[in-house]
Each structure stands twice: as C-alpha cells, then as structure tokens.
Design a protein around this motif. Structure first.
Motif, short mmCIF file in Angstrom:
data_model
loop_
_atom_site.label_atom_id
_atom_site.label_comp_id
_atom_site.label_asym_id
_atom_site.label_seq_id
_atom_site.Cartn_x
_atom_site.Cartn_y
_atom_site.Cartn_z
N VAL A 38 0.73 -1.28 0.01
CA VAL A 38 0.02 0.11 0.07
C VAL A 38 0.87 1.14 0.02
CG1 VAL A 38 -1.71 1.33 1.29
CG2 VAL A 38 -1.85 -1.28 1.43
N THR A 49 -5.79 11.26 10.11
CA THR A 49 -6.49 10.01 9.87
C THR A 49 -6.28 9.48 8.67
OG1 THR A 49 -8.01 10.51 11.73
CG2 THR A 49 -8.56 8.69 10.47
N ILE A 50 -5.92 8.42 8.20
CA ILE A 50 -5.93 7.68 6.81
C ILE A 50 -7.01 7.38 6.20
CG2 ILE A 50 -4.57 6.19 5.43
CD1 ILE A 50 -2.42 6.40 7.60
N ASP A 51 -7.40 7.82 5.26
CA ASP A 51 -8.58 7.41 4.57
C ASP A 51 -8.41 6.59 3.52
OD1 ASP A 51 -10.68 8.89 2.04
OD2 ASP A 51 -11.52 7.67 3.86
N GLY A 52 -9.14 5.62 3.08
CA GLY A 52 -9.07 4.61 1.86
C GLY A 52 -8.78 5.42 0.53
N GLN A 54 -6.97 7.88 -0.18
CA GLN A 54 -5.63 8.40 -0.25
C GLN A 54 -4.59 7.34 -0.43
OE1 GLN A 54 -5.90 9.86 3.97
NE2 GLN A 54 -5.07 11.88 3.22
N LEU A 55 -5.09 6.21 -0.73
CA LEU A 55 -4.09 4.87 -0.77
C LEU A 55 -4.35 4.39 -2.05
CD1 LEU A 55 -4.89 3.48 2.72
CD2 LEU A 55 -2.82 5.06 2.04
N GLN A 56 -3.46 3.51 -2.45
CA GLN A 56 -3.60 2.53 -3.67
C GLN A 56 -2.83 1.47 -3.47
OE1 GLN A 56 -2.27 4.87 -6.97
NE2 GLN A 56 -0.65 3.38 -7.57
N ILE A 73 -4.99 -2.22 1.84
CA ILE A 73 -5.65 -0.73 2.06
C ILE A 73 -6.56 -0.98 3.37
CG2 ILE A 73 -7.53 0.95 1.26
CD1 ILE A 73 -6.52 0.51 -1.32
N GLU A 74 -7.17 -2.05 3.60
CA GLU A 74 -7.88 -2.58 4.88
C GLU A 74 -7.25 -2.47 6.03
OE1 GLU A 74 -8.16 -4.71 2.25
OE2 GLU A 74 -9.98 -3.75 1.34
N SER A 77 -6.53 1.70 6.49
CA SER A 77 -7.67 2.53 6.41
C SER A 77 -8.07 2.80 7.80
CB SER A 77 -8.61 2.22 5.55
OG SER A 77 -9.91 3.24 5.51
N GLY A 78 -8.19 3.98 8.48
CA GLY A 78 -9.02 4.34 9.54
C GLY A 78 -7.61 4.73 10.71
#
Length: 161
Positions: A38, A49-52, A54-56, A73-74, A77-78
C-alpha cells in the motif's frame, strides 16, 4: 605489471560469474509472486487519520524491499499516521497507530464497581488512551485524580486502591 594482470583476471572472473548467474536471476524473480504493498497517493502528515481514498495498492517488484510494510488498504484505512508518509513510498506498519478511544480533556464517564455496587461520575482524562490502557483521569465533581482502564465505549473503569 604482474599486479595489473592479477586484477584483470579477478575482474574477468567476476564478470563471468555475473554473466552466468545473472542470466538465471530474471527467471527466478519472474516466477516469485512478491504480492502487493500500500502506498499513499498524496502526502499524509503525522496525526492525520488515513482514508482509503488516499491509498492505492501496487505490485511489489523489488526483491530487496524490507519487510514490515502494509499489504492491504483495509490494514491501513482508519489508522493514524505517526510520521509523514510520502506518495509512492510503502507504508511501514510501525508508522501507524490505532485511533485513541479517549482524548485528553474530553468529557467521559468514570465507573467504579465493587460487588453489587456501581458508582459513576463525570470525568476528564488527563492523557490520551487506547482501549485496555490504564490512564489517569480527574473526577469533575470532587477534583480527585484516579487511575482506570479505558473501555471500548469510552468510559473509564476505575481501579480500587
């Protein structure tokens, strides 16, 4: 002159070794499934706080990549970032933390139980805390500072002395 020849022989031997073993390396690397990592698509700052979104997930192609990075990502995330995360770079699991259950200065409920008796009061945590962590809190009615365990619902179960 003798020294130069010896060095050239060593260099030629090294090149021959690389040529022989190097031809087998791409086939071995191509057959190994390295999985995914990720990476952020934008800069993520500490405390954010990391949001899904913002990711790949990207395929890992570097066999020398150090272990300990997030693979889905799971998993990320959060979570809260403990340091700056740069776009395109893997996210070390050690750079993440769970969000706090209670935060310093907020309003919470203090609960004390002994046998059939339960006492509750308004309180304020003196430090941030995760579920299961023992922290100090101030009883808002009496001003007494107590220690207790943070529960998942945001209350603090006060320990008996």
């Amino acid at each position: 002159m003798m020294f130069r020849r010896a060095r050239n022989i060593v260099a030629l031997t090294a090149l021959a070794t690389v040529a022989v073993y190097g031809s087998f390396m791409p086939a071995a690397a191509a057959g190994a499934d390295m999985g995914y990592a990720v990476v952020p698509t934008a800069i993520i700052y500490p405390g954010e706080t990391i949001d899904g979104g913002q990711l790949q997930e990207v395929e890992v192609t570097n066999p020398n990549l150090a272990a300990g990075y997030a693979k889905s990502i799971e998993e990320v995330s959060g979570m809260i970032s403990k340091r700056t995360l740069l776009p395109g770079r893997t996210i070390p699991v050690g750079a993440l933390r769970e969000p706090y259950t209670v935060t310093r200065g907020s309003q919470i409920r203090l609960v004390f139980s002994m046998g059939m008796m339960t006492i509750s009061a308004a309180g304020s945590p003196l430090e941030d805390g995760f579920t299961g962590q023992v922290i100090r809190a101030r009883n808002m009615d009496s001003g007494v500072i107590v220690s207790g365990t943070v529960l998942a619902d945001g209350t603090i179960h006060v320990a008996a002395k």
